[in-house]
Write a protein that holds these residues in place. Structure first.
Motif, PDB file in Angstrom:
ATOM      1  N   VAL A 106       0.865  -1.181   0.000  1.00 33.77           N
ATOM      2  CA  VAL A 106       0.000   0.000   0.000  1.00 33.77           C
ATOM      3  C   VAL A 106       0.901   1.230   0.000  1.00 33.77           C
ATOM      4  N   ALA A 107       1.986   1.150   0.750  1.00 29.29           N
ATOM      5  CA  ALA A 107       3.006   2.201   0.764  1.00 29.29           C
ATOM      6  C   ALA A 107       4.213   1.739  -0.033  1.00 29.29           C
ATOM      7  N   LEU A 108       4.777   2.645  -0.809  1.00 25.47           N
ATOM      8  CA  LEU A 108       5.989   2.342  -1.565  1.00 25.47           C
ATOM      9  C   LEU A 108       7.191   3.074  -0.985  1.00 25.47           C
ATOM     10  N   GLN A 109       6.948   4.196  -0.325  1.00 23.05           N
ATOM     11  CA  GLN A 109       8.028   4.957   0.313  1.00 23.05           C
ATOM     12  C   GLN A 109       7.987   4.666   1.816  1.00 23.05           C
ATOM     13  N   PRO A 110       8.990   4.002   2.359  1.00 23.60           N
ATOM     14  CA  PRO A 110       8.930   3.499   3.743  1.00 23.60           C
ATOM     15  C   PRO A 110       8.819   4.560   4.826  1.00 23.60           C
ATOM     16  N   ASN A 111       9.216   5.765   4.550  1.00 27.72           N
ATOM     17  CA  ASN A 111       9.116   6.825   5.562  1.00 27.72           C
ATOM     18  C   ASN A 111       7.982   7.803   5.264  1.00 27.72           C
ATOM     19  N   ARG A 112       7.972   8.320   4.050  1.00 27.49           N
ATOM     20  CA  ARG A 112       7.001   9.352   3.695  1.00 27.49           C
ATOM     21  C   ARG A 112       5.563   8.829   3.718  1.00 27.49           C
ATOM     22  N   HIS A 113       5.313   7.677   3.156  1.00 26.48           N
ATOM     23  CA  HIS A 113       3.943   7.182   3.052  1.00 26.48           C
ATOM     24  C   HIS A 113       3.308   6.854   4.407  1.00 26.48           C
ATOM     25  N   PRO A 114       3.998   6.151   5.307  1.00 31.67           N
ATOM     26  CA  PRO A 114       3.401   5.942   6.636  1.00 31.67           C
ATOM     27  C   PRO A 114       3.159   7.249   7.384  1.00 31.67           C
TER      28      PRO A 114
END
Length: 257
Positions: A106-114
């Motif tokens: 669901v998230a591809l960017q481990p920091n920004r997306h969460p």
């Protein structure tokens, strides 16, 4: 209409738009399966506002079909379904949320997306009497004007991406289409100017090719042009979004009624 020698009248333009809408309604533009259809039969009606809203906040510069398939898988997993409950998403540890969002892609960017997911969840909790999207919409009396004030003015920073003109208006359309929300001030829902909408707007003769540069001002200009062009036509700009989007994806087949 674009100038520079174009002889298209406003009447002809509206006729072409209505033909395009008719082609879509007749199934002539393909797209029988839209990205958000991945949720049909999987997410119950009462959970759709939360799921659609949180996931839509990550629907930026990525494949929409893949995103919504990932969202459906995350919801089907009873051990990870909690991420779609705003209060649970706010109160959990960021690392735990990150692991789930990344696991289901669901998230591809481990920091920004969460971070975005948690900020939007917090915005929902802070804007709703019961911590849900349904409660937030009800508190705004299902009025688009009130939501614009809430999410694009007063609490804009609480809704990253989602408060932007492109995603915000498409989010309203998706809530209407999938969650059955009946909006007040519906005419304020503008077309969501993504790449396909820009290309289709040029192809129809509404805008010049300059807008294909895709800057923020270009997208705003296209949205404004559609608002002006459809005034008094019986169509709201967002009504044209899906037909125009599918027409572009199909390579602009000839218009006919």
């Amino acid at each position: 209409m674009k100038s520079e020698g174009s002889k298209m009248t406003h009447e002809t333009f509206l006729q072409n738009v209505k033909q395009l809408v008719h082609m879509h309604q007749s199934g002539l533009l393909g797209g029988e399966v839209m990205p958000e259809d991945a949720l049909i039969g999987i997410v119950p009606d009462e959970d759709l506002p939360n799921v659609l809203t949180l996931a839509m906040s990550l629907n930026y510069q990525r494949n929409a079909y893949t995103l919504w398939q990932s969202v459906a898988h995350a919801y089907q997993d009873e051990g990870t379904r909690w991420i779609f409950r705003p209060f649970a998403a706010v109160t959990c540890e960021r690392e735990e949320l990150r692991n789930v969002l990344i696991h289901h892609r669901v998230a591809l960017q481990p920091n920004r997306h969460p971070e975005i997911w948690q900020r939007v969840a917090q915005g929902i909790v802070d804007s709703s009497p019961d911590g849900s999207v349904a409660g937030m919409l009800q508190s705004c009396n299902y009025d688009v004007a009130s939501l614009i004030d809430l999410m694009q003015v007063r609490r804009k920073s609480s809704f990253p991406y989602l408060s932007g003109p492109k995603i915000f208006h498409y989010w309203l359309y998706v809530l209407e289409s999938y969650a059955g929300i009946a909006w007040k001030s519906r005419e304020l829902i503008t077309i969501a100017p993504d790449t396909h909408i820009l290309q289709g707007s040029v192809q129809l003769g509404l805008c010049s090719e300059k807008v294909l540069q895709g800057s923020t001002s270009d997208r705003q200009a296209v949205a404004s042009a559609w608002e002006t062009a459809l005034k008094g036509s019986g169509l709201a700009p967002i009504d044209v979004h899906t037909p125009l989007w599918l027409w572009s994806r199909a390579g602009f087949p000839p218009l006919y009624s």
